[in-house]
Write a protein that holds these residues in place. Sequence first.
Motif, PDB file in Angstrom:
ATOM      1  N   ARG A 289       0.836  -1.196   0.000  1.00  0.00           N
ATOM      2  CA  ARG A 289       0.000   0.000   0.000  1.00  0.00           C
ATOM      3  C   ARG A 289       0.876   1.253   0.000  1.00  0.00           C
ATOM      4  N   PRO A 290       0.304   2.398  -0.377  1.00  0.00           N
ATOM      5  CA  PRO A 290       1.068   3.649  -0.291  1.00  0.00           C
ATOM      6  C   PRO A 290       1.333   4.029   1.162  1.00  0.00           C
ATOM      7  N   GLU A 291       2.319   4.860   1.339  1.00  0.00           N
ATOM      8  CA  GLU A 291       2.642   5.357   2.681  1.00  0.00           C
ATOM      9  C   GLU A 291       1.587   6.366   3.129  1.00  0.00           C
ATOM     10  N   ILE A 292       1.141   6.250   4.365  1.00  0.00           N
ATOM     11  CA  ILE A 292       0.226   7.241   4.938  1.00  0.00           C
ATOM     12  C   ILE A 292       1.071   8.315   5.607  1.00  0.00           C
TER      13      ILE A 292
ATOM     14  N   PRO B 231       5.649   7.428  -5.092  1.00  0.00           N
ATOM     15  CA  PRO B 231       6.974   7.688  -5.675  1.00  0.00           C
ATOM     16  C   PRO B 231       6.947   8.863  -6.651  1.00  0.00           C
ATOM     17  N   PRO B 232       8.132   9.428  -6.972  1.00  0.00           N
ATOM     18  CA  PRO B 232       8.209  10.606  -7.848  1.00  0.00           C
ATOM     19  C   PRO B 232       7.621  10.372  -9.238  1.00  0.00           C
ATOM     20  N   ARG B 233       8.046   9.286  -9.920  1.00  0.00           N
ATOM     21  CA  ARG B 233       7.607   8.967 -11.284  1.00  0.00           C
ATOM     22  C   ARG B 233       7.656  10.184 -12.211  1.00  0.00           C
TER      23      ARG B 233
ATOM     24  N   SER C 136      -5.144   1.968  -5.356  1.00  0.00           N
ATOM     25  CA  SER C 136      -4.582   1.792  -4.021  1.00  0.00           C
ATOM     26  C   SER C 136      -5.297   2.641  -2.976  1.00  0.00           C
ATOM     27  N   GLN C 137      -5.885   3.750  -3.388  1.00  0.00           N
ATOM     28  CA  GLN C 137      -6.648   4.567  -2.443  1.00  0.00           C
ATOM     29  C   GLN C 137      -7.846   3.784  -1.904  1.00  0.00           C
ATOM     30  N   LEU C 138      -8.506   3.031  -2.783  1.00  0.00           N
ATOM     31  CA  LEU C 138      -9.628   2.198  -2.371  1.00  0.00           C
ATOM     32  C   LEU C 138      -9.159   1.045  -1.489  1.00  0.00           C
ATOM     33  N   LEU C 139      -8.079   0.392  -1.894  1.00  0.00           N
ATOM     34  CA  LEU C 139      -7.577  -0.740  -1.123  1.00  0.00           C
ATOM     35  C   LEU C 139      -7.131  -0.310   0.269  1.00  0.00           C
ATOM     36  N   LEU C 140      -6.440   0.815   0.344  1.00  0.00           N
ATOM     37  CA  LEU C 140      -5.978   1.294   1.642  1.00  0.00           C
ATOM     38  C   LEU C 140      -7.150   1.654   2.550  1.00  0.00           C
ATOM     39  N   ALA C 141      -8.158   2.326   1.994  1.00  0.00           N
ATOM     40  CA  ALA C 141      -9.331   2.690   2.800  1.00  0.00           C
ATOM     41  C   ALA C 141     -10.026   1.447   3.337  1.00  0.00           C
ATOM     42  N   ARG C 142     -10.163   0.420   2.495  1.00  0.00           N
ATOM     43  CA  ARG C 142     -10.795  -0.812   2.954  1.00  0.00           C
ATOM     44  C   ARG C 142      -9.949  -1.495   4.017  1.00  0.00           C
ATOM     45  N   ASP C 143      -8.629  -1.426   3.897  1.00  0.00           N
ATOM     46  CA  ASP C 143      -7.744  -1.930   4.955  1.00  0.00           C
ATOM     47  C   ASP C 143      -8.005  -1.210   6.266  1.00  0.00           C
ATOM     48  N   ARG C 144      -7.957   0.116   6.216  1.00  0.00           N
ATOM     49  CA  ARG C 144      -8.033   0.925   7.433  1.00  0.00           C
ATOM     50  C   ARG C 144      -9.386   0.848   8.105  1.00  0.00           C
ATOM     51  N   LEU C 145     -10.420   0.542   7.339  1.00  0.00           N
ATOM     52  CA  LEU C 145     -11.779   0.516   7.886  1.00  0.00           C
ATOM     53  C   LEU C 145     -12.262  -0.891   8.204  1.00  0.00           C
ATOM     54  N   GLY C 146     -11.408  -1.892   7.953  1.00  0.00           N
ATOM     55  CA  GLY C 146     -11.815  -3.264   8.221  1.00  0.00           C
ATOM     56  C   GLY C 146     -12.836  -3.785   7.237  1.00  0.00           C
TER      57      GLY C 146
END
Length: 413
Positions: free
Chosen positions: A94-97, A115-117, A171-181
Motif C-alpha cells: 500500500r502507499p505510505e500514509i 513515488p516521484p515517477r 490503491s486509495q480504495l484498497l488502503l481505505a478498505r484496509d483501514r476501515l476493516g
Amino acid sequence: MPQTIDLKDTDTRDALSARHAAGPHALKQPLIGMSREELGEALLAIGVKDRQVKMRVQQLWHWLYVRGVSDFADMLNISKELRLALAEKYTVSRPEIADEQISEDGTRKWLLRFPPRGAGKPVEIETVYIPEEGRGTLCISSQVGCTLTCSFCHTGTQKLVRNLTAEEILSQLLLARDRLGDFPHKDTPQGAIVPAEGRKVSNIVMMGMGEPLYNFDNVKKALLIASDNEGLSLSKRRITLSTSGVVPEIYRTGEEIGVMLAISLHAVRDDLRDELVPINKKYPIKELIQACRDYPGLSNARRITFEYVMLKGVNDTLEDARDLVKLLKGVPAKINLIPFNPWPGSAYECSDWEHIERFADFINKAGYASPIRTPRGRDILAACGQLKSESERLRKTERLALEAMMIAGHGEA
C-alpha cells in the motif's frame, strides 16, 4: 564538466533522501492496477509455465481484490517458491500514509505519499472517506494537483504535478478498505463511524484532486478493476465520475467505463462559468449539455448529477434557479446544491442557508431532486473543494542533476 547538486536546496535534498530510503524496492513493479492480461505477462516473465498462467492469474486476482492482502507471504495457496519469485520483482504494498485526520463528524482524510515517477521527488495526494447512514463513500483523487484553476476550488490553486497511475488510483480504495476493516479478517478501528451493516466502502466518487478525464486511461483501468465482479465487485451504479466538462471524454466515459456521471456545473451562463470553471472557454455550456443528453445509458434510473456550489451574490438568485431548470429541461438529472466550503485565501462566501433552501425549493417544485449536500469534514479541510497537497514538481535542471547523481551511484541504498 561534472554536474554538481546543491544539497542546501531542500527540495533536492528531500528527493535524495526519499530515493535513498526507498532503496531497491523503488525498482519493483506494482501488480495492483494490472489487467488480467498484464498479470499473465508478469507471471510468464518470472518463469511460470504457460499452462499455469490462467490459474495463477485467478489466484492473484482473488488475493489482491477479494482478500485484500498486501504481502505475497499471505498468499497461502501459492507455492513458497513462486511467492519469493514474485516478491523479488513485484510489489503489492500500500502507499505510505503521511498523515491521517478524523473529523468530529467521522469523516476521515488520508494524506498518501507516492513515488516521484518523473516529478523529481515523492508526491502526495488526499483521499477522503465520508460515512453516512446506510453507506460509506470514498472520494478518490486522480491527479497530483490540477490544471483547471476553478476559482472557488482549493485544489485548483495547486499546479498539476503529474497524473496518478491506475495502481495509485486503485490503491486509495484498497488502503481505505484496509483501514476501515472492509476486507475479510480485517478489523474496523474501535470507535470508527461506519455504516451499521454491509460494506464500509459502498460507493466511490472520482471527486478528489484533479480532473479525472484528463487522466482518462488510468482512471478507466482503475474503475474497471474496481467494478470487476470477481474482485472488488463495486456496482457501476455506485461509482460516480465527476468532470468539469471535458466534452470529448464524456462520450468515452459512457461507452468505455459505463459509470455514473456528475458534472461540475456551478453556473448557467457562459460568462460566469468562464470565470468559475475556466474549461468552459474551450467547451461551453451548450456543448457540455449536449454531451450529457447523448450520454450512453441515460435514463431516469441512471440520472446525471449536476453539482452546483452556492456562492453568495454570485450564482444564487432565483433567476439563476429558473435558468438552471430551463437549461436541463429533458435531461434525467439530480441537482446537488453544495454550500461553499471556505479555504485559506478564498475570495467567495457561502450563500445564506435560507437562500440555499429557497433555491432548492424552486428546483424541487420544477420536478428535479435537489438535495443540499451537508458539509462534511470542514474542520479538517476534507469537504468538497478543499483538498490539496504541498507537492510541487522539481524544475528540469534539478531533476537532471538528481538523475546524474543517481547514475553516479551517490544515492544508492
